[in-house]
Design a protein around this motif. Structure first.
Motif, mmCIF file in Angstrom:
data_model
loop_
_atom_site.group_PDB
_atom_site.id
_atom_site.type_symbol
_atom_site.label_atom_id
_atom_site.label_comp_id
_atom_site.label_asym_id
_atom_site.label_seq_id
_atom_site.Cartn_x
_atom_site.Cartn_y
_atom_site.Cartn_z
ATOM 1 N N ASN A 118 0.853 -1.181 0.000
ATOM 2 C CA ASN A 118 0.000 0.000 0.000
ATOM 3 C C ASN A 118 0.891 1.234 0.000
ATOM 4 O O ASN A 118 1.506 1.557 1.014
ATOM 5 N N MET A 120 0.138 4.365 -0.165
ATOM 6 C CA MET A 120 -0.328 5.457 0.690
ATOM 7 C C MET A 120 0.062 5.196 2.138
ATOM 8 O O MET A 120 0.392 6.121 2.886
ATOM 9 N N LYS A 121 0.032 3.940 2.536
ATOM 10 C CA LYS A 121 0.476 3.577 3.882
ATOM 11 C C LYS A 121 1.948 3.927 4.053
ATOM 12 O O LYS A 121 2.344 4.501 5.077
ATOM 13 N N PHE A 255 -6.819 10.178 -2.810
ATOM 14 C CA PHE A 255 -5.406 10.091 -2.457
ATOM 15 C C PHE A 255 -4.829 11.463 -2.110
ATOM 16 O O PHE A 255 -3.919 11.559 -1.284
ATOM 17 N N ILE A 258 -5.641 12.195 1.523
ATOM 18 C CA ILE A 258 -4.771 11.416 2.402
ATOM 19 C C ILE A 258 -3.377 12.038 2.449
ATOM 20 O O ILE A 258 -2.793 12.220 3.532
ATOM 21 N N ALA A 259 -2.814 12.372 1.280
ATOM 22 C CA ALA A 259 -1.465 12.913 1.208
ATOM 23 C C ALA A 259 -1.365 14.270 1.903
ATOM 24 O O ALA A 259 -0.443 14.516 2.688
#
Length: 266
Positions: A118, A120-121, A255, A258-259
């Motif tokens: 992942n 993003m993780k 995304f 999240i970022a």
């Protein structure tokens, strides 16, 4: 001029106008011909605290007849339905209330319970490692940033979407506000799909993907066909392009939120 020829007719109910307001339905005689952004905002504030059968009728048409509400609103029939902005804000409130109440710890969902492959993780963990804050403080600020701003960020996505519509239909000389109306109705439906995806996320990622990406894509085709085109082939070509644009913008919204949340929490 066509506008001058129909100004004496109420565009909402078809009755003859005798003054500034229709004696039959009460809509302003100028409402249908005011294509400014301020007209949409004014309509929103005018009915901000008005909740009646129009809400349920608007929701029914939103789900069952893609593009119908946009066509009605653009045609000047405002009084029968909830304004596009009011419907969108109400839907966004419901969606994000359910999201935050059902799973307020987005860090846990994305990092603790996230899969190994992942990116993003990995990005969130990298931002956390570069931060001088404690783990608890980083998690708290990440969740606060995500939950507080995800609603705000979608407005930027919608603005880009409506601008793309304006470019696509530039030769048609539509008012930009008409694309805004279409965008508000489409993204209102999209938010309900997003809510269904959140509710069904326990059934697997494929179900979530179906609700977030494919259901709106089918809806978009029928909405574009009703509002912009009489021929099905033109509607297919434009809807394919706008669907791709929607997929890209939706992915950027998810995304990107999240970022940005990770960067601002660091």
């Amino acid at each position: 001029d066509l506008t001058e020829n129909i100004k004496h007719i109420c565009q909402n109910c078809g009755a003859d106008l005798r003054g500034n307001y229709c004696v039959n339905c009460g809509q302003s005689g100028k409402a249908a011909f005011d294509k400014s952004v301020f007209a949409i905002i004014g309509h929103f504030f005018e009915e901000l605290f008005t909740w009646d059968s129009r809400f349920f009728q608007s929701i029914k048409y939103l789900f069952l007849k893609p593009g119908y509400l946009s066509h009605e609103y653009i045609s000047g029939r405002h009084k029968k339905y909830i304004s596009p902005l009011k419907m969108f804000l109400f839907t966004s409130f419901i969606l994000f209330f359910v999201m935050i109440k059902s799973d307020p710890d987005q860090y846990k969902s994305l990092v603790t319970e996230g899969g190994e492959d992942n990116f993003m993780k990995e990005f969130i963990l990298e931002e956390e490692s570069n931060s001088d804050k404690s783990h608890e403080l980083f998690v708290k600020e990440f969740n606060d940033q995500f939950n507080d701003n995800i609603t705000l960020y979608i407005f930027f996505i919608m603005l880009i979407f409506s601008f793309i519509l304006k470019i696509v239909y530039l030769p048609k000389k539509y008012f930009y506000t008409e694309h805004i109306v279409f965008t508000l109705h489409f993204f209102t439906f999209t938010l309900w799909c997003f809510l269904m995806g959140v509710i069904c996320q326990g059934l697997g990622e494929a179900i979530v993907f179906f609700w977030w990406y494919f259901v709106p894509a089918f809806y978009l085709f029928f909405a574009i066909k009703r509002v912009y085109h009489k021929t099905i082939w033109k509607a297919i070509i434009v809807s394919m392009f706008m669907t791709f644009s929607y997929w890209v913008l939706l992915t950027c919204w998810i995304f990107g939120t999240i970022a940005i949340s990770a960067v601002r929490a660091a």
